[in-house]
Motif scaffolding. Sequence first.
Motif, short mmCIF file in Angstrom:
data_model
loop_
_atom_site.label_atom_id
_atom_site.label_comp_id
_atom_site.label_asym_id
_atom_site.label_seq_id
_atom_site.Cartn_x
_atom_site.Cartn_y
_atom_site.Cartn_z
N LEU A 194 0.83 -1.20 0.00
CA LEU A 194 0.00 0.00 0.00
C LEU A 194 0.86 1.26 0.00
CD1 LEU A 194 -2.99 1.05 0.30
CD2 LEU A 194 -2.48 1.24 2.74
N THR A 196 3.86 1.69 -1.09
CA THR A 196 4.69 1.86 -2.28
C THR A 196 3.91 1.69 -3.59
OG1 THR A 196 5.32 -0.48 -2.21
CG2 THR A 196 6.75 1.09 -1.06
N TYR A 198 1.28 3.56 -4.97
CA TYR A 198 0.53 4.67 -5.57
C TYR A 198 0.92 4.83 -7.04
CZ TYR A 198 -1.15 6.22 -1.00
OH TYR A 198 -1.77 6.29 0.22
N CYS A 199 -0.08 5.09 -7.85
CA CYS A 199 0.14 5.30 -9.29
C CYS A 199 -1.03 6.11 -9.85
CB CYS A 199 0.29 3.97 -10.03
SG CYS A 199 -1.16 2.90 -9.90
N ASP A 200 -0.93 6.45 -11.11
CA ASP A 200 -2.00 7.19 -11.76
C ASP A 200 -3.20 6.29 -11.98
OD1 ASP A 200 -0.38 9.42 -11.84
OD2 ASP A 200 0.44 8.90 -13.83
N GLN A 211 -8.90 12.42 -3.28
CA GLN A 211 -8.67 10.98 -3.34
C GLN A 211 -7.52 10.67 -4.28
OE1 GLN A 211 -12.42 9.12 -4.40
NE2 GLN A 211 -12.93 8.79 -2.24
N TYR A 212 -6.88 9.53 -4.04
CA TYR A 212 -5.74 9.09 -4.82
C TYR A 212 -5.96 7.62 -5.18
CZ TYR A 212 -4.02 13.28 -2.50
OH TYR A 212 -3.89 14.56 -2.01
N PHE A 213 -5.24 7.19 -6.20
CA PHE A 213 -5.43 5.82 -6.67
C PHE A 213 -4.32 4.93 -6.15
CE2 PHE A 213 -4.85 2.33 -9.69
CZ PHE A 213 -6.12 1.78 -9.66
N ASN A 214 -4.74 3.81 -5.54
CA ASN A 214 -3.81 2.80 -5.07
C ASN A 214 -4.44 1.44 -5.35
OD1 ASN A 214 -2.23 0.95 -3.43
ND2 ASN A 214 -1.44 2.74 -2.35
N ALA A 225 -2.87 10.48 0.94
CA ALA A 225 -1.92 10.75 -0.14
C ALA A 225 -0.64 9.94 0.08
CB ALA A 225 -1.60 12.24 -0.19
N GLN A 226 0.14 9.81 -0.97
CA GLN A 226 1.41 9.11 -0.82
C GLN A 226 2.29 9.86 0.17
OE1 GLN A 226 3.44 8.36 -4.49
NE2 GLN A 226 5.21 7.41 -3.52
#
Length: 306
Positions: A194, A196, A198-200, A211-214, A225-226
């Motif tokens: 989780l 490490t 994170y990406c688009d 929000q962010y994508f993981n 966030a990362q």
Amino acid sequence: MAAFVGRICGSGLLYTRNGITLQKVQQFSTSRSWTKNQKFATAAGLVVGGAGALLYALEQSVAASGTEVHPPELPWNHKGVFESLDHASVRRGYEVYKQVCAACHSMRFIAYRNLVGVSHTEAEAKAEAAEIQVQDGPDEAGNYFMRPGKLSDYFPSPYPNEEAARAANNGAYPPDLSYIALARHGGEDYLFALLTGYCDAPAGVPLREGQYFNPYFPGGAISMAQALYNESAEYSDGTPASASQLAKDVSTFLVWSADPHLDERKRMGIKSLGIILVLGTLVYYLKRHKWAALKTRKISFYPKHK
């Protein structure tokens, strides 16, 4: 055995009377027809077993087609039966938590005294505790006051209550990290993936503001966030602070916080296995010694002659 032979002899199977023996053996059979209840129970068992297998297969297919990615199993130092935690990594993981994670996440079940003998000496743990201010009291005048922390104090929370935490994080509540390694499926593998992963976001995955994508988070959309980048924290021992190193150390620290007695339990298990091995050998020898005379004796039968 004697009774079984007697029944066979009584049935006449061992008598030879002009070839009748073979005919009786051929006619002798132990098979019998099933009753109605037995047939019903067998059919019900097959139906229940088949339904259970179908449900298991459907559950596995649904889990395999979920939106999250399952974390790979990593070769942690503490995974083996005879392996212990990397206490240097636990100390570095505490530094990562203190510098990065403590800004949002609490560890309200871990006290500074728990660090003594694990990652810090008593003097170092006292110095860590003295860096925080704790509300205490009331004093003789009935007033509350602030004092430096002590070993008996627990890690401070970044927010006074849950509502304040949600207000500062767009409605999301940062979970307490004391037992997070046991509260998530995959444990430290999930935590490392989780932190490490994170990406688009791919096409077709909508993300709301904040929000962010993981891919390792259920649903893919995460409000955290990362947090770990290269050199986002500093180690006191000079270890290069790459993102993967930071994630590895803080995951090890969270494994220790979730199970502080992991090394002690493994140590007691090894001692117990040694004791059981010694006692088992002695008991086996004693059994052989006691039963040797009985198991090697010979019984002779001398019938009386008329």
